[in-house]
Design a protein around this motif. Structure first.
Motif, PDB file in Angstrom:
ATOM      1  N   ILE A 231       1.149  -2.648  -6.662  1.00 34.27           N
ATOM      2  CA  ILE A 231       0.756  -2.214  -8.015  1.00 34.27           C
ATOM      3  C   ILE A 231      -0.721  -1.816  -8.031  1.00 34.27           C
ATOM      4  CG2 ILE A 231       0.337  -3.013 -10.381  1.00 34.27           C
ATOM      5  CD1 ILE A 231       2.892  -4.672 -10.157  1.00 34.27           C
ATOM      6  N   LEU A 232      -1.559  -2.637  -7.405  1.00 29.81           N
ATOM      7  CA  LEU A 232      -2.994  -2.333  -7.355  1.00 29.81           C
ATOM      8  C   LEU A 232      -3.261  -1.039  -6.596  1.00 29.81           C
ATOM      9  CD1 LEU A 232      -4.521  -5.872  -6.652  1.00 29.81           C
ATOM     10  CD2 LEU A 232      -4.651  -4.558  -8.782  1.00 29.81           C
ATOM     11  N   PHE A 233      -2.529  -0.838  -5.504  1.00 25.86           N
ATOM     12  CA  PHE A 233      -2.734   0.375  -4.699  1.00 25.86           C
ATOM     13  C   PHE A 233      -2.357   1.631  -5.473  1.00 25.86           C
ATOM     14  CE2 PHE A 233      -0.687   3.534  -1.848  1.00 25.86           C
ATOM     15  CZ  PHE A 233      -1.847   4.032  -1.285  1.00 25.86           C
TER      16      PHE A 233
ATOM     17  N   ARG B 103      -4.799   4.620  -6.733  1.00 19.64           N
ATOM     18  CA  ARG B 103      -4.570   6.006  -6.335  1.00 19.64           C
ATOM     19  C   ARG B 103      -4.458   6.915  -7.556  1.00 19.64           C
ATOM     20  NH1 ARG B 103       0.492   7.749  -2.585  1.00 19.64           N
ATOM     21  NH2 ARG B 103       1.631   7.182  -4.482  1.00 19.64           N
ATOM     22  N   ARG B 104      -3.846   6.385  -8.618  1.00 23.58           N
ATOM     23  CA  ARG B 104      -3.665   7.191  -9.821  1.00 23.58           C
ATOM     24  C   ARG B 104      -4.975   7.376 -10.589  1.00 23.58           C
ATOM     25  NH1 ARG B 104       0.605   8.711 -12.987  1.00 23.58           N
ATOM     26  NH2 ARG B 104       0.191   8.973 -15.216  1.00 23.58           N
ATOM     27  N   THR B 105      -5.742   6.306 -10.726  1.00 20.82           N
ATOM     28  CA  THR B 105      -6.965   6.364 -11.537  1.00 20.82           C
ATOM     29  C   THR B 105      -8.136   7.014 -10.813  1.00 20.82           C
ATOM     30  OG1 THR B 105      -7.551   4.116 -10.826  1.00 20.82           O
ATOM     31  CG2 THR B 105      -6.346   4.353 -12.909  1.00 20.82           C
ATOM     32  N   SER B 106      -8.170   6.889  -9.484  1.00 23.70           N
ATOM     33  CA  SER B 106      -9.304   7.441  -8.731  1.00 23.70           C
ATOM     34  C   SER B 106      -9.036   8.844  -8.217  1.00 23.70           C
ATOM     35  CB  SER B 106      -9.655   6.527  -7.552  1.00 23.70           C
ATOM     36  OG  SER B 106      -8.580   6.481  -6.629  1.00 23.70           O
TER      37      SER B 106
ATOM     38  N   VAL C 299      -3.136 -11.906  -1.443  1.00 23.39           N
ATOM     39  CA  VAL C 299      -3.791 -10.738  -2.040  1.00 23.39           C
ATOM     40  C   VAL C 299      -5.267 -10.693  -1.637  1.00 23.39           C
ATOM     41  CG1 VAL C 299      -4.452  -9.572  -4.181  1.00 23.39           C
ATOM     42  CG2 VAL C 299      -2.193 -10.615  -3.984  1.00 23.39           C
ATOM     43  N   ILE C 300      -6.017 -11.710  -2.008  1.00 21.40           N
ATOM     44  CA  ILE C 300      -7.462 -11.713  -1.731  1.00 21.40           C
ATOM     45  C   ILE C 300      -7.778 -11.751  -0.230  1.00 21.40           C
ATOM     46  CG2 ILE C 300      -9.610 -12.997  -2.032  1.00 21.40           C
ATOM     47  CD1 ILE C 300      -8.657 -13.792  -4.802  1.00 21.40           C
ATOM     48  N   PRO C 301      -7.227 -12.715   0.552  1.00 19.99           N
ATOM     49  CA  PRO C 301      -7.609 -12.767   1.975  1.00 19.99           C
ATOM     50  C   PRO C 301      -7.266 -11.510   2.779  1.00 19.99           C
ATOM     51  CG  PRO C 301      -6.631 -14.841   1.295  1.00 19.99           C
ATOM     52  CD  PRO C 301      -6.396 -13.873   0.173  1.00 19.99           C
ATOM     53  N   PRO C 302      -6.012 -11.010   2.748  1.00 20.82           N
ATOM     54  CA  PRO C 302      -5.729  -9.810   3.545  1.00 20.82           C
ATOM     55  C   PRO C 302      -6.549  -8.599   3.104  1.00 20.82           C
ATOM     56  CG  PRO C 302      -3.689 -10.877   2.896  1.00 20.82           C
ATOM     57  CD  PRO C 302      -4.789 -11.527   2.108  1.00 20.82           C
ATOM     58  N   LEU C 303      -6.771  -8.474   1.785  1.00 15.24           N
ATOM     59  CA  LEU C 303      -7.543  -7.353   1.274  1.00 15.24           C
ATOM     60  C   LEU C 303      -8.992  -7.427   1.730  1.00 15.24           C
ATOM     61  CD1 LEU C 303      -7.561  -4.826  -0.471  1.00 15.24           C
ATOM     62  CD2 LEU C 303      -7.994  -6.278  -2.466  1.00 15.24           C
ATOM     63  N   PHE C 304      -9.584  -8.602   1.614  1.00 13.94           N
ATOM     64  CA  PHE C 304     -10.971  -8.783   2.042  1.00 13.94           C
ATOM     65  C   PHE C 304     -11.096  -8.687   3.558  1.00 13.94           C
ATOM     66  CE2 PHE C 304     -13.078 -11.171  -1.737  1.00 13.94           C
ATOM     67  CZ  PHE C 304     -12.578 -10.210  -2.600  1.00 13.94           C
ATOM     68  N   TYR C 305     -10.102  -9.227   4.282  1.00 16.14           N
ATOM     69  CA  TYR C 305     -10.149  -9.160   5.746  1.00 16.14           C
ATOM     70  C   TYR C 305      -9.949  -7.733   6.241  1.00 16.14           C
ATOM     71  CZ  TYR C 305     -10.141 -14.241   6.510  1.00 16.14           C
ATOM     72  OH  TYR C 305     -10.477 -15.562   6.558  1.00 16.14           O
ATOM     73  N   ALA C 306      -9.076  -6.991   5.559  1.00 21.79           N
ATOM     74  CA  ALA C 306      -8.825  -5.599   5.966  1.00 21.79           C
ATOM     75  C   ALA C 306     -10.103  -4.770   5.892  1.00 21.79           C
ATOM     76  CB  ALA C 306      -7.748  -4.978   5.075  1.00 21.79           C
TER      77      ALA C 306
ATOM     78  N   GLU D 252      -7.713   3.103   9.510  1.00 18.35           N
ATOM     79  CA  GLU D 252      -7.804   4.413   8.863  1.00 18.35           C
ATOM     80  C   GLU D 252      -7.150   4.408   7.482  1.00 18.35           C
ATOM     81  OE1 GLU D 252      -3.963   4.468  11.259  1.00 18.35           O
ATOM     82  OE2 GLU D 252      -5.970   3.594  11.379  1.00 18.35           O
ATOM     83  N   TYR D 253      -6.416   3.333   7.164  1.00 19.69           N
ATOM     84  CA  TYR D 253      -5.796   3.213   5.846  1.00 19.69           C
ATOM     85  C   TYR D 253      -6.794   2.688   4.817  1.00 19.69           C
ATOM     86  CZ  TYR D 253      -1.113   3.633   7.930  1.00 19.69           C
ATOM     87  OH  TYR D 253       0.011   4.085   8.574  1.00 19.69           O
ATOM     88  N   PRO D 254      -6.614   3.030   3.538  1.00 17.30           N
ATOM     89  CA  PRO D 254      -7.389   2.361   2.487  1.00 17.30           C
ATOM     90  C   PRO D 254      -7.074   0.865   2.529  1.00 17.30           C
ATOM     91  CG  PRO D 254      -6.259   4.299   1.625  1.00 17.30           C
ATOM     92  CD  PRO D 254      -5.718   4.062   3.003  1.00 17.30           C
ATOM     93  N   PRO D 255      -8.064  -0.026   2.309  1.00 13.93           N
ATOM     94  CA  PRO D 255      -7.832  -1.471   2.411  1.00 13.93           C
ATOM     95  C   PRO D 255      -6.641  -1.976   1.600  1.00 13.93           C
ATOM     96  CG  PRO D 255     -10.170  -1.038   2.228  1.00 13.93           C
ATOM     97  CD  PRO D 255      -9.476   0.281   2.040  1.00 13.93           C
ATOM     98  N   LEU D 256      -6.459  -1.459   0.376  1.00 15.42           N
ATOM     99  CA  LEU D 256      -5.344  -1.919  -0.447  1.00 15.42           C
ATOM    100  C   LEU D 256      -3.993  -1.558   0.174  1.00 15.42           C
ATOM    101  CD1 LEU D 256      -6.312  -1.346  -4.202  1.00 15.42           C
ATOM    102  CD2 LEU D 256      -5.386  -3.444  -3.190  1.00 15.42           C
ATOM    103  N   GLN D 257      -3.892  -0.346   0.701  1.00 13.93           N
ATOM    104  CA  GLN D 257      -2.641   0.073   1.316  1.00 13.93           C
ATOM    105  C   GLN D 257      -2.379  -0.704   2.598  1.00 13.93           C
ATOM    106  OE1 GLN D 257      -2.438   4.183   2.576  1.00 13.93           O
ATOM    107  NE2 GLN D 257      -0.197   4.235   2.426  1.00 13.93           N
ATOM    108  N   LYS D 258      -3.426  -0.925   3.368  1.00 15.98           N
ATOM    109  CA  LYS D 258      -3.287  -1.681   4.606  1.00 15.98           C
ATOM    110  C   LYS D 258      -2.805  -3.102   4.314  1.00 15.98           C
ATOM    111  CE  LYS D 258      -6.005  -3.460   8.510  1.00 15.98           C
ATOM    112  NZ  LYS D 258      -7.328  -3.451   9.191  1.00 15.98           N
TER     113      LYS D 258
END
Length: 297
Positions: free
Chosen positions: A49-51, A55-58, A229-236, A180-186
């Motif tokens: 949902i966040l990704f 993508r829609r807003t940016s 959510v937070i750890p994988p996103l921040f780690y990515a 190479e992916y955006p952090p949220l998608q990764k």
């Protein structure tokens, strides 16, 4: 570099907060499959949902038509995250919490060893010193020095070490694959892999048996936010900036946070010796990062 350090540090702190809510969920009578399944499911939903919202807003558009890492490899790599949850939560059931935490913290030297074996990257003297301090501080902060460990469940020890190996693998893959992916998608792809693995091992009965009408919905969302959510996103975002070895040391922040949460939220007895261990671990995390902290922001 400093941004990567802070991201990995706060991602580890989130993991430390997680264990308190997992204990509360078990206290309400939910099973290993319920907790891990709800965590992965809600985590994947929130990240996707966040990704798509980002993508829609940016106005994000995929300008890179050629991907170095295929989607399926990202999903497969995400199984490490699912394995960490499964092995560690099972370990906690079989051995004392203090021993389980010590077993999980072995990912610190395991990740540095994997980095050396696979990528021939030698750890620095400061990193090696920090590892020894972290291990020493772990014994104190976890209460191991004050506990009777004469009777240990070998199965529990095995699950704890498997959790540590999986955590080390997660750190290594997070820093090497899919940058190479955006952090949220990764993060979303990796958690989707974790969700698939957990659902294969533990069919998601909680979705249909009415468990979500109880407190599982609350715990599932909370555990998902702090665990998937937070750890994988921040780690990515953070691990590729600072590398696996440094990330493994910073990830030791999980234990001090877990000790503090146990004392303040669960009202567990935390001795002066355990607080001393927390201070030792914090000093170990600062030691190899002094040269970065001295740089102007």
């Amino acid at each position: 570099m400093l941004k990567g350090i802070l991201l990995v540090f706060f991602g580890a702190c989130s993991f430390g907060i997680l264990s308190t809510f997992v204990k509360l969920a078990y206290h309400d009578g939910y099973t290993l499959g319920d907790v891990t399944g709800a965590q992965a499911f809600f985590g994947a939903v929130i990240l996707w949902i966040l990704f798509f919202f980002q993508r829609r807003t940016s106005g994000y558009k995929n300008k890179k038509r050629y991907r170095i890492t295929p989607y399926w490899k990202m999903i497969l790599a995400g199984t490490c995250t699912g394995l960490v949850s499964i092995f560690y939560y099972q370990c906690v059931k079989l051995v004392p919490n203090s021993v389980a935490i010590i077993l999980l913290m072995q990912f610190i030297w395991m990740s540095i060893l994997l980095d050396f074996i696979i990528y021939k990257k030698k750890p620095s003297a400061l990193q090696l010193a920090a590892v020894f301090l972290v291990l020493a501080g772990t014994v104190l902060a976890s209460g191991m020095a004050e506990s009777n460990i004469a009777d240990l469940n070998l199965k529990g020890i095995g699950f704890g070490l498997l959790a540590a190996v999986s955590y080390a693998g997660f750190l290594m893959l997070s820093g090497r694959i899919g940058n190479e992916y955006p952090p949220l998608q990764k993060a979303a792809l990796m958690i989707t892999g974790a969700c698939i693995l957990i659902f294969v091992l533990f069919p998601p009965a909680f979705i249909f048996n009415g468990a979500l009408s109880g407190t599982l919905l609350k715990w599932g969302v909370i555990i998902a936010v702090f665990g998937t959510v937070i750890p994988p996103l921040f780690y990515a975002e953070g691990v590729p900036r600072i590398g696996t070895a440094l990330s493994s040391i910073l990830s030791a922040a999980e234990l001090p946070v877990a000790v503090m949460m146990a004392g303040f939220v669960l009202q567990e007895q935390v001795s002066i010796l355990r607080w001393l261990g927390v201070c030792v671990i914090l000093s170990a995390m600062v030691l190899p990062n002094l040269k970065f902290l001295k740089r102007p922001a």
